[in-house]
Design a protein around this motif. Structure first.
Motif, short mmCIF file in Angstrom:
data_model
loop_
_atom_site.label_atom_id
_atom_site.label_comp_id
_atom_site.label_asym_id
_atom_site.label_seq_id
_atom_site.Cartn_x
_atom_site.Cartn_y
_atom_site.Cartn_z
N GLN A 57 -7.26 8.20 10.79
CA GLN A 57 -7.49 9.23 9.77
C GLN A 57 -7.77 8.62 8.40
O GLN A 57 -8.88 8.68 7.92
N ALA A 58 -6.73 8.03 7.81
CA ALA A 58 -6.86 7.51 6.45
C ALA A 58 -6.92 5.99 6.49
O ALA A 58 -6.65 5.39 7.54
N LYS A 59 -7.25 5.36 5.35
CA LYS A 59 -7.24 3.90 5.32
C LYS A 59 -5.83 3.40 5.60
O LYS A 59 -4.85 4.10 5.28
N MET A 60 -5.73 2.24 6.22
CA MET A 60 -4.42 1.67 6.46
C MET A 60 -3.82 1.31 5.10
O MET A 60 -4.45 0.61 4.31
N SER A 61 -2.63 1.82 4.80
CA SER A 61 -2.06 1.55 3.48
C SER A 61 -0.55 1.55 3.52
O SER A 61 0.06 2.35 4.22
N LYS A 62 0.02 0.64 2.73
CA LYS A 62 1.48 0.55 2.65
C LYS A 62 2.07 1.87 2.21
O LYS A 62 3.10 2.29 2.70
N SER A 63 1.39 2.55 1.27
CA SER A 63 1.97 3.78 0.74
C SER A 63 1.88 4.93 1.74
O SER A 63 2.62 5.90 1.63
N ILE A 64 0.99 4.83 2.72
CA ILE A 64 0.89 5.91 3.72
C ILE A 64 1.82 5.63 4.91
O ILE A 64 2.31 6.54 5.57
N GLY A 65 2.06 4.34 5.18
CA GLY A 65 2.99 4.00 6.26
C GLY A 65 2.34 4.01 7.64
O GLY A 65 3.01 4.16 8.65
N ASN A 66 1.01 3.86 7.69
CA ASN A 66 0.30 3.86 8.98
C ASN A 66 -0.18 2.43 9.32
O ASN A 66 -1.27 2.24 9.82
N THR A 67 0.67 1.45 9.01
CA THR A 67 0.20 0.06 9.06
C THR A 67 0.66 -0.70 10.30
O THR A 67 1.61 -0.31 10.97
N VAL A 68 -0.03 -1.81 10.58
CA VAL A 68 0.46 -2.83 11.49
C VAL A 68 0.72 -4.04 10.61
O VAL A 68 -0.20 -4.56 9.97
N ALA A 69 1.99 -4.46 10.54
CA ALA A 69 2.33 -5.58 9.65
C ALA A 69 1.79 -6.88 10.22
O ALA A 69 1.71 -7.05 11.45
N GLY A 86 5.32 -2.90 0.12
CA GLY A 86 5.57 -2.80 1.57
C GLY A 86 5.13 -4.09 2.20
O GLY A 86 4.77 -5.03 1.51
N GLU A 87 5.18 -4.13 3.53
CA GLU A 87 4.81 -5.38 4.20
C GLU A 87 3.30 -5.62 4.16
O GLU A 87 2.53 -4.66 4.24
N LEU A 88 2.93 -6.87 4.09
CA LEU A 88 1.52 -7.23 4.18
C LEU A 88 1.00 -6.77 5.55
O LEU A 88 1.59 -7.10 6.58
N HIS A 89 -0.07 -5.97 5.55
CA HIS A 89 -0.55 -5.43 6.83
C HIS A 89 -1.94 -5.96 7.16
O HIS A 89 -2.58 -6.62 6.32
N ILE A 90 -2.39 -5.65 8.35
CA ILE A 90 -3.66 -6.26 8.79
C ILE A 90 -4.85 -5.71 8.00
O ILE A 90 -5.87 -6.39 7.91
N GLY A 91 -4.71 -4.54 7.38
CA GLY A 91 -5.77 -4.04 6.49
C GLY A 91 -5.88 -4.94 5.26
O GLY A 91 -6.98 -5.37 4.89
N ASN A 92 -4.75 -5.23 4.64
CA ASN A 92 -4.75 -6.16 3.49
C ASN A 92 -5.29 -7.53 3.90
O ASN A 92 -6.07 -8.15 3.18
N ILE A 136 3.51 -4.43 18.06
CA ILE A 136 2.08 -4.17 17.82
C ILE A 136 1.52 -3.34 18.97
O ILE A 136 0.80 -2.36 18.77
N TRP A 137 1.91 -3.71 20.19
CA TRP A 137 1.39 -2.97 21.36
C TRP A 137 1.84 -1.52 21.34
O TRP A 137 1.05 -0.61 21.65
N GLU A 138 3.08 -1.27 20.92
CA GLU A 138 3.58 0.11 20.83
C GLU A 138 2.70 0.95 19.90
O GLU A 138 2.55 2.16 20.08
N LYS A 139 2.11 0.30 18.89
CA LYS A 139 1.24 1.03 17.96
C LYS A 139 -0.19 1.11 18.47
O LYS A 139 -0.88 2.10 18.25
#
Ligand code: ADP
Length: 324
Positions: free
Chosen positions: A189-201, A12-18, A209-212
Motif C-alpha cells: 500500500q504505502a512506502k515502507m517507513s519506520k513511522s508506518i510500521g510496515n517494515t522488514v528490519a 525505528g529500526e533500519l529497514h530494507i527500504g532505507n 522475515i519469512w513470516e512477513k
C-alpha cells in the motif's frame, strides 16, 4: 573531493527500504566522495517519544549503519545533536523561508493530517534538513524518492540565501537516487517507513522475515495459482531486482508471467537471495553490539570531523549576515 551529506532518523529500526533506497548507495559512494552521514535525532523528536527509547534506537541505528558497511575511517558518521551548528543554521534559514512553501510540502500535509495537534517542528523539518545539507556544502544528497521534494526546498533556500547575502556561497545540492528509489511496505500500500510500521528490519532473523514475506501482497490481479502474473506491478519482484542476481530475476519474471511458479515459490527464492546479502550484515551487527565502545568512538570521531567543517560555515554565514 566532492561532498555527500545524508541523514537518517533513529525513530525505528533500519529497514530494507532505507537500505536499498539510501544506505547501500552511501556505502558505495563513500570512497568517491567525502561523506557526512548523520543520524538525525533532532528530526526524530517532533513526534511523541521516550528519551531512553530514543537513546537506545540511536545506538542501534549506528550499529546497523556500521554493519551495513559505513566505514567510520572513511565517512564521518555522527549524531545531529553532537553538532549544534545544525540548529543554529536552521534558525537563520527560518528567517528567510516563507510559511506557504513549508505548508505545501507533501510530507507535512500527510503527517499533519494524522495529528490532532501539529508541532511546529513538523512544519520546519525541511528547513532543518536544508541546514543539515548546506552546513557541509554538500554537492550530492543520496536519498530515496520521498525526499526529492524536500531537497528541492533546500535548493530554493540556498538560492534565496545566496541572493540576499552572498551570490554563489551555497552550491545547490543535487539528489542522487538509487535504482530502488521507493520500496513499498509488504502490504503493497504505502512506502515502507519506520513511522508506518510496515517494515522488514535489516537485522531481522530469517524466520521473522519469512513470516512477513509469506502473506505479502503481490500482483493483485493474480487471484488463482494458475493465473499468469505481472511482475512489473509486484512489490516482491521489486525486491527480487534489489536482492537477486540478474539470472534469477529473469527466471522469476518468466515463471511469473507463465504461471509456472506460484507466489510462494517466488517468495522462497527471494528469502534465499535476501539471506545471502543479509547474513554478513547481521554478523557484523552482532560483533558491534558486543563492543559498544567502538560505536561510541566512531560517532565521537565523526562528530569532531563534522564540527570542523560546520564551524567554518557558520563563521562565514554569521559574517555575511551581519551577526558576527
Ligand atoms: P523512514 O521513512 O523509514 O522514517 P527516513 O525518513 O529516516 O526513513 O529516511 C532515510 C533514508 O531512507 C532517506 O534517504 C529516504 O529517502 C530513504 N527511504 C526511506 N524509506 C524508503 C523506501 N520505502 N524506499 C526507498 N528509500 C526509502
Amino acid at each position: 573531493m566532492p561532498r555527500i551529506f545524508s541523514g537518517i532518523q533513529p525513530s525505528g529500526e533500519l529497514h530494507i527500504g532505507n537500505y536499498l533506497g539510501a544506505v547501500k548507495n552511501w556505502v558505495a559512494l563513500q570512497r568517491e566522495f567525502e561523506s557526512f552521514i548523520c543520524i538525525v535525532n533532532y528530526h526524530a523528536i517532533t513526534i511523541p517519544y521516550e528519551p531512553a527509547d530514543l537513546k537506545r534506537r540511536t545506538h542501534e541505528m549506528a550499529v546497523s549503519l556500521l554493519a551495513a558497511g559505513i566505514d567510520p575511517n572513511t565517512a564521518a558518521l555522527f549524531l545531529q545533536s553532537a553538532v549544534p551548528e545544525h540548529t543554529e543554521l536552521q534558525w537563520l534559514f527560518n528567517a528567510i523561508t516563507p510559511l506557504g512553501e513549508l505548508e505545501r510540502q507533501t510530507q507535512f500535509k500527510e503527517k499533519s493530517s494524522r495529528l490532532e495537534s501539529v508541532p511546529a517542528g513538523i512544519l520546519n523539518y525541511p528547513v532543518l534538513q536544508a541546514a543539515d545539507i548546506l552546513l557541509y556544502h554538500a554537492d550530492i544528497v543520496p536519498v530515496g524518492e520521498d525526499q526529492v521534494q524536500h531537497l528541492e526546498l533546500s535548493r530554493e533556500i540556498a538560492r534565496r540565501w545566496n541572493a540576499r547575502f552572498g551570490e554563489g556561497y551555497f552550491a545547490e545540492p543535487q539528489a542522487r537516487l538509487t535504482p530502488t528509489r521507493r520500496i513499498l511496505g509488504l502490504d503493497g500500500q504505502a512506502k515502507m517507513s519506520k513511522s508506518i510500521g510496515n517494515t522488514v528490519a535489516l537485522l531481522e532473523e530469517p524466520a521473522a522475515i519469512w513470516e512477513k514475506l509469506r502473506p505479502a501482497v503481490t500482483d493483485p490481479a493474480r487471484v488463482r495459482r494458475t493465473d499468469p502474473g505481472n511482475p512489473d506491478v509486484c512489490n516482491i519482484f521489486q525486491l527480487h531486482k534489489a536482492f537477486s542476481d540478474a539470472a534469477t530475476v529473469a527466471h522469476v519474471d518468466a515463471q511469473c508471467r507463465s504461471a509456472g511458479w506460484g507466489c510462494i515459490d517466488c517468495k522462497k527464492v527471494l528469502a534465499a537471495s535476501m539471506e545471502i546479502e543479509l547474513v554478513p550484515i547481521r554478523a557484523r551487527a552482532a560483533e558491534l553490539a558486543a563492543k559498544p565502545n567502538l560505536v561510541t568512538e566512531a560517532l565521537g570521531d565523526g562528530a569532531a570531523r563534522a564540527r570542523t567543517v560546520a564551524k567554518v560555515t557558520m563563521a562565514e554565514v554569521r559574517e555575511r549576515m551581519g551577526l558576527d
